[in-house]
Write a protein that holds these residues in place. Sequence first.
Motif, PDB file in Angstrom:
ATOM      1  N   GLU A 149       1.791  16.214 -10.666  1.00 60.76           N
ATOM      2  CA  GLU A 149       2.603  14.972  -9.956  1.00 60.76           C
ATOM      3  C   GLU A 149       2.030  14.779  -8.540  1.00 60.76           C
ATOM      4  N   GLN A 150       2.150  13.323  -8.475  1.00 59.50           N
ATOM      5  CA  GLN A 150       2.045  12.933  -6.998  1.00 59.50           C
ATOM      6  C   GLN A 150       3.264  12.505  -6.433  1.00 59.50           C
ATOM      7  N   TYR A 151       3.541  12.636  -5.088  1.00 61.68           N
ATOM      8  CA  TYR A 151       4.787  12.216  -4.494  1.00 61.68           C
ATOM      9  C   TYR A 151       4.210  11.031  -3.521  1.00 61.68           C
ATOM     10  N   PHE A 152       4.961  10.012  -3.588  1.00 60.45           N
ATOM     11  CA  PHE A 152       4.442   8.975  -2.890  1.00 60.45           C
ATOM     12  C   PHE A 152       5.649   8.469  -1.508  1.00 60.45           C
ATOM     13  N   GLY A 153       4.762   7.904  -0.548  1.00 60.20           N
ATOM     14  CA  GLY A 153       5.455   7.383   0.498  1.00 60.20           C
ATOM     15  C   GLY A 153       6.209   5.949   0.317  1.00 60.20           C
ATOM     16  N   PRO A 154       7.215   5.546   1.080  1.00 59.28           N
ATOM     17  CA  PRO A 154       7.743   4.402   1.154  1.00 59.28           C
ATOM     18  C   PRO A 154       6.955   2.895   0.886  1.00 59.28           C
ATOM     19  N   GLY A 155       5.672   3.058   1.303  1.00 60.35           N
ATOM     20  CA  GLY A 155       5.166   1.807   1.225  1.00 60.35           C
ATOM     21  C   GLY A 155       4.934   1.139   2.354  1.00 60.35           C
ATOM     22  N   THR A 156       3.612   0.371   2.608  1.00 58.51           N
ATOM     23  CA  THR A 156       3.511  -0.567   3.745  1.00 58.51           C
ATOM     24  C   THR A 156       3.205  -1.949   3.041  1.00 58.51           C
ATOM     25  N   ARG A 157       3.915  -3.037   3.438  1.00 54.29           N
ATOM     26  CA  ARG A 157       3.691  -4.305   3.042  1.00 54.29           C
ATOM     27  C   ARG A 157       2.634  -4.858   3.890  1.00 54.29           C
ATOM     28  N   LEU A 158       1.529  -5.266   3.559  1.00 53.50           N
ATOM     29  CA  LEU A 158       0.456  -5.903   4.307  1.00 53.50           C
ATOM     30  C   LEU A 158       0.218  -7.335   3.876  1.00 53.50           C
ATOM     31  N   THR A 159       0.366  -8.344   4.806  1.00 50.48           N
ATOM     32  CA  THR A 159       0.016  -9.783   4.598  1.00 50.48           C
ATOM     33  C   THR A 159      -0.973 -10.321   5.458  1.00 50.48           C
ATOM     34  N   VAL A 160      -2.201 -10.561   4.806  1.00 51.76           N
ATOM     35  CA  VAL A 160      -3.239 -11.238   5.692  1.00 51.76           C
ATOM     36  C   VAL A 160      -3.036 -12.890   5.405  1.00 51.76           C
ATOM     37  N   THR A 161      -3.060 -13.380   6.536  1.00 50.42           N
ATOM     38  CA  THR A 161      -2.931 -14.819   6.649  1.00 50.42           C
ATOM     39  C   THR A 161      -4.367 -15.376   6.930  1.00 50.42           C
ATOM     40  N   TYR A 189       0.781  -1.095  -0.006  1.00 52.42           N
ATOM     41  CA  TYR A 189       0.105   0.155  -0.108  1.00 52.42           C
ATOM     42  C   TYR A 189       0.826   1.079   0.002  1.00 52.42           C
ATOM     43  N   PHE A 190       0.675   2.243  -0.907  1.00 50.19           N
ATOM     44  CA  PHE A 190       1.357   3.278  -1.054  1.00 50.19           C
ATOM     45  C   PHE A 190       0.341   4.470  -0.740  1.00 50.19           C
ATOM     46  N   CYS A 191       0.788   5.390  -0.076  1.00 51.66           N
ATOM     47  CA  CYS A 191       0.178   6.755   0.163  1.00 51.66           C
ATOM     48  C   CYS A 191       1.008   7.822  -0.753  1.00 51.66           C
ATOM     49  N   ALA A 192       0.076   8.710  -1.332  1.00 54.99           N
ATOM     50  CA  ALA A 192       0.691   9.791  -2.064  1.00 54.99           C
ATOM     51  C   ALA A 192       0.007  11.143  -1.900  1.00 54.99           C
ATOM     52  N   ILE A 193       0.764  12.448  -2.137  1.00 54.10           N
ATOM     53  CA  ILE A 193       0.125  13.561  -1.936  1.00 54.10           C
ATOM     54  C   ILE A 193       0.393  14.378  -3.181  1.00 54.10           C
ATOM     55  N   SER A 194      -0.317  15.368  -3.130  1.00 56.20           N
ATOM     56  CA  SER A 194      -0.435  16.319  -4.524  1.00 56.20           C
ATOM     57  C   SER A 194      -0.834  17.714  -4.098  1.00 56.20           C
ATOM     58  N   ALA A 195       0.059  18.488  -4.648  1.00 57.40           N
ATOM     59  CA  ALA A 195      -0.504  20.087  -4.582  1.00 57.40           C
ATOM     60  C   ALA A 195      -1.438  20.413  -5.547  1.00 57.40           C
ATOM     61  N   LEU A 196      -1.356  19.742  -6.738  1.00 56.91           N
ATOM     62  CA  LEU A 196      -2.140  19.861  -7.900  1.00 56.91           C
ATOM     63  C   LEU A 196      -2.211  21.344  -8.134  1.00 56.91           C
ATOM     64  N   GLY A 197      -1.061  21.695  -8.680  1.00 53.60           N
ATOM     65  CA  GLY A 197      -1.033  23.233  -9.414  1.00 53.60           C
ATOM     66  C   GLY A 197      -1.694  23.211 -10.590  1.00 53.60           C
TER      67      GLY A 197
END
Lengths: 114, 112
Positions: free
Chosen positions: A102-114, A89-97
């Motif tokens: 452009e959107q700028y992304f975070g480093p991500g979260t690896r989620l595993t559902v067992t 899962y990635f989060c991103a942000i944008s100023a949308l001028g």
Amino acid sequence: DAGITQSPRHKVTETGTPVTLRCHQTENHRYMYWYRQDPGHGLRLIHYSYGVKDTDKGEVSDGYSVSRSKTEDFLLTLESATSSQTSVYFCAISALGVSSYEQYFGPGTRLTVT
Amino acid sequence: DQQVKQNSPSLSVQEGRISILNCDYTNSMFDYFLWYKKYPAEGPTFLISISSIKDKNEDGRFTVFLNKSAKHLSLHIVPSQPGDSAVYFCAAVPEGNEKLTFGTGTRLTIIP
């Protein structure tokens, strides 16, 4: 680098349990997004926010909810996790001028559902 | 319905040669196009973009070409370097819209 952090970075959880992922920005950008990345599907938008308490669905929103009570924080909740929600899962942000999408992304979260 | 398509899942190029990554789209409302680069275990990083009023945009070793009539864009990297090995995503958005539509990505491997 844009000031975006995600927590946790890794999580393993069991089917049926609730999970909340957090995105935090220090850029004061109006727009925030949650994506999931899966092989063969690229990046798909789950939900996004265009301001505090203002959110809307993306193309794969079923099973997910979001909240944004402060400009800097955007939470993604899986109310009852399923194995199909195993993903990065990635989060991103944008100023949308003007002419700037452009959107700028975070480093991500690896989620595993067992 | 995949509105942005990257038909080559992978591409291998010799170091020093040109890398060409392709992207096709179906939505004629798309007005702005972006390329992102992604290393393993990191988030995607913005690389270069192009508006539909242009047919070329250049930034150092990276050039993006847009052919609106063919609904096709390409990213050229020259010369290719080992650090260019990554997954590349193209994305598109209609003017005034806040949501990007991404392709499925192309894994580029630069062979030393």
